[in-house]
Scaffold this motif. Structure first.
Motif, short mmCIF file in Angstrom:
data_model
loop_
_atom_site.label_atom_id
_atom_site.label_comp_id
_atom_site.label_asym_id
_atom_site.label_seq_id
_atom_site.Cartn_x
_atom_site.Cartn_y
_atom_site.Cartn_z
N VAL A 138 0.85 -1.20 0.00
CA VAL A 138 0.00 0.00 0.00
C VAL A 138 0.89 1.25 0.00
CG1 VAL A 138 -1.59 1.36 1.44
CG2 VAL A 138 -1.93 -1.10 1.17
N PHE A 139 1.97 1.20 0.79
CA PHE A 139 2.87 2.36 0.89
C PHE A 139 3.79 2.45 -0.33
CE2 PHE A 139 2.29 1.56 5.62
CZ PHE A 139 1.24 2.47 5.71
N ALA A 140 4.16 1.29 -0.89
CA ALA A 140 5.01 1.30 -2.09
C ALA A 140 4.24 1.94 -3.25
CB ALA A 140 5.44 -0.11 -2.43
N GLN A 141 2.94 1.66 -3.28
CA GLN A 141 2.12 2.23 -4.35
C GLN A 141 1.86 3.72 -4.13
OE1 GLN A 141 -1.60 0.12 -4.82
NE2 GLN A 141 -0.53 -1.24 -6.23
N ASP A 142 1.77 4.10 -2.85
CA ASP A 142 1.40 5.48 -2.54
C ASP A 142 2.19 5.97 -1.31
OD1 ASP A 142 0.20 7.89 -2.12
OD2 ASP A 142 -1.69 7.05 -1.35
N PRO A 143 3.44 6.46 -1.54
CA PRO A 143 4.26 6.90 -0.40
C PRO A 143 3.56 7.97 0.45
CG PRO A 143 5.57 6.86 -2.41
CD PRO A 143 4.15 6.59 -2.83
N SER A 144 2.66 8.72 -0.15
CA SER A 144 2.00 9.79 0.63
C SER A 144 1.15 9.20 1.77
CB SER A 144 1.16 10.69 -0.27
OG SER A 144 0.08 9.98 -0.78
N ALA A 145 0.68 7.94 1.59
CA ALA A 145 -0.09 7.31 2.68
C ALA A 145 0.81 7.12 3.90
CB ALA A 145 -0.66 5.97 2.21
#
Ligand code: C5P
Length: 244
Positions: A138-145
């Motif tokens: 989830v974080f690899a896809q969206d570092p902003s999360a």
């Protein structure tokens, strides 16, 4: 009375330089053209903490002590106590990756004299890097999360703000409020043409439009033929973006 913030006050210049002489040359050339000087690992290790006093005595710019602390809570708290003994230091950094207690001790060690900023996810880190380091997809896809999750930790611990990219500054302001500071590195003016280790980058105009309070701008100024002129050009861009 509090002085109104002018465009150059947004610029934080990192003194990423190997000697006191070289650093002080930039302090003199950029005095009045930037609002804050950042002392990071390179200069701090080379020059020691006395450099903080030398910079303070040279002009009006504030000092940001960016040592990105990451250790057991007691050590971080005591290091922050030591930092708070130096006048002129307005912000200091601590990583907000794994330990709420470390953040709490950093804030308590600062004794309210320094604004503690939590480093969320370095702007040199991409989603791919996070994936390779074993983070949740989830974080690899969206570092902003991950930035938002860590910002919540920093906020809960009483930090003054966070270091994040210009891509996240707007969301941080929206969720944590106007007075929660956003310190934004990874700034690349369109004219700089730089391609380096920074990955989550934005222009100075985009950063302030997204709500950044401070813009850490190093190589586009340091490596330009005329650093003072480069800082002035960036301040103009910031002024135009704020105006309209
Ligand atoms: O503009 P430039 O890339 O040269 O700025 C580099 C500076 O920004 C370094 O001092 C580095 O420590 C700092 N930085 C930071 N947080 C990040 C990325 C870079 O403080 N997330």
């Amino acid at each position: 009375m509090k002085k109104e913030k002018v465009p150059s006050d947004y610029i934080v210049f990192p003194l990423d330089l190997p000697t006191v002489d070289k650093a002080m040359d930039y302090v003199r050339r950029l005095s009045g053209k930037v609002g804050m000087f950042k002392v990071g690992l390179e200069l701090f290790i080379a020059a020691g903490p006395a450099i903080l006093e030398t910079i303070r005595k040279t002009g009006n710019a504030k000092i940001f002590l960016d040592l990105k602390l990451h250790d057991i809570p007691a050590t971080v708290g005591r290091a922050m106590q030591s930092a708070a003994r130096w006048d002129g230091v307005v912000f200091a950094t601590v990583h907000c990756s794994v330990s709420p207690a470390m953040l709490e001790q950093a804030v308590s060690g600062s004794g309210g004299k320094i604004g503690v900023l939590g480093v969320t996810v370095l702007t040199s880190v991409s989603g791919r890097d996070l994936g390779l380091a074993g983070f949740d997809p989830v974080f690899a896809q969206d570092p902003s999360a991950l930035v938002m999750k860590r910002t919540q930790m920093a906020y809960d611990a009483g930090c003054a703000g966070v270091v994040c990219s210009g891509l996240e500054a707007g969301a941080v302001k929206a969720r944590f409020g106007k007075s929660f500071v956003t310190m934004v590195p990874g700034i690349r003016p369109a004219w700089s043409g730089l391609e380096d280790d920074q990955k989550r980058v934005v222009t100075p105009a985009a950063a302030v439009q997204n709500g950044a309070d401070y813009l850490v701008i190093g190589r586009p100024i340091r490596d330009s033929d005329d650093p003072a002129a480069a800082a002035e050009k960036i301040a103009l861009e910031i002024g135009r973006a704020l105006a309209g």
